[in-house]
Design a protein around this motif. Sequence first.
Motif, mmCIF file in Angstrom:
data_model
loop_
_atom_site.group_PDB
_atom_site.id
_atom_site.type_symbol
_atom_site.label_atom_id
_atom_site.label_comp_id
_atom_site.label_asym_id
_atom_site.label_seq_id
_atom_site.Cartn_x
_atom_site.Cartn_y
_atom_site.Cartn_z
ATOM 1 N N LEU A 13 0.850 -1.187 0.000
ATOM 2 C CA LEU A 13 0.000 0.000 0.000
ATOM 3 C C LEU A 13 0.893 1.247 0.000
ATOM 4 C CD1 LEU A 13 -2.620 -1.204 2.620
ATOM 5 C CD2 LEU A 13 -2.910 -1.076 0.146
ATOM 6 N N SER A 14 1.509 1.510 -1.128
ATOM 7 C CA SER A 14 2.395 2.670 -1.255
ATOM 8 C C SER A 14 2.246 3.270 -2.644
ATOM 9 C CB SER A 14 3.850 2.276 -0.993
ATOM 10 O OG SER A 14 4.300 1.377 -1.972
ATOM 11 N N TRP A 23 3.150 5.685 2.150
ATOM 12 C CA TRP A 23 2.698 4.320 2.396
ATOM 13 C C TRP A 23 1.822 4.266 3.630
ATOM 14 C CZ3 TRP A 23 3.952 2.178 7.076
ATOM 15 C CH2 TRP A 23 5.002 2.779 7.776
ATOM 16 N N VAL A 24 0.974 3.261 3.656
ATOM 17 C CA VAL A 24 0.164 2.973 4.833
ATOM 18 C C VAL A 24 0.221 1.472 5.090
ATOM 19 C CG1 VAL A 24 -1.383 4.944 4.549
ATOM 20 C CG2 VAL A 24 -1.988 2.759 3.509
ATOM 21 N N ALA A 25 0.047 1.084 6.333
ATOM 22 C CA ALA A 25 0.076 -0.332 6.697
ATOM 23 C C ALA A 25 -1.266 -1.001 6.435
ATOM 24 C CB ALA A 25 0.466 -0.485 8.162
ATOM 25 N N ASN A 26 -2.368 -0.232 6.603
ATOM 26 C CA ASN A 26 -3.707 -0.776 6.418
ATOM 27 C C ASN A 26 -4.715 0.371 6.341
ATOM 28 O OD1 ASN A 26 -4.188 0.038 9.148
ATOM 29 N ND2 ASN A 26 -3.286 -1.873 9.856
ATOM 30 N N GLY A 27 -5.990 0.029 6.244
ATOM 31 C CA GLY A 27 -7.032 1.042 6.121
ATOM 32 C C GLY A 27 -7.129 1.957 7.328
ATOM 33 N N GLU A 28 -6.963 1.407 8.527
ATOM 34 C CA GLU A 28 -7.030 2.223 9.742
ATOM 35 C C GLU A 28 -5.888 3.236 9.788
ATOM 36 O OE1 GLU A 28 -7.128 -1.165 9.821
ATOM 37 O OE2 GLU A 28 -9.263 -1.425 10.231
#
Length: 93
Positions: A13-14, A23-28
């Motif tokens: 997710l980048s 980038w993010v690790a997840n939706g939250e």
Amino acid sequence: DGVDALYGLPFYLSTPCAGHTLWVANGEHAEYLLGFVRARLRPTGKELGHRLPAWILREKNRSKVLADLGKLRRLALALSSGNTAQVFIPRAS
């Protein structure tokens, strides 16, 4: 830097953003960052958002960062719902 510290692999997710990798690790994680970047008045203290790279918080990058965070959030939601038809995001080479 967009690389997982444990495995040394790039986050799925980048996306390139303002000359950097967002980038993010997840939706939250994406939701939290959207709220923090969107806020005009940010809380003081030792909140996680205060450790973000300066380029993410710069006003000149705000619209690009928010747009890209929105895309990453939608991708995370599609992945978590199993809707793989909407998952493809072309990567810059």
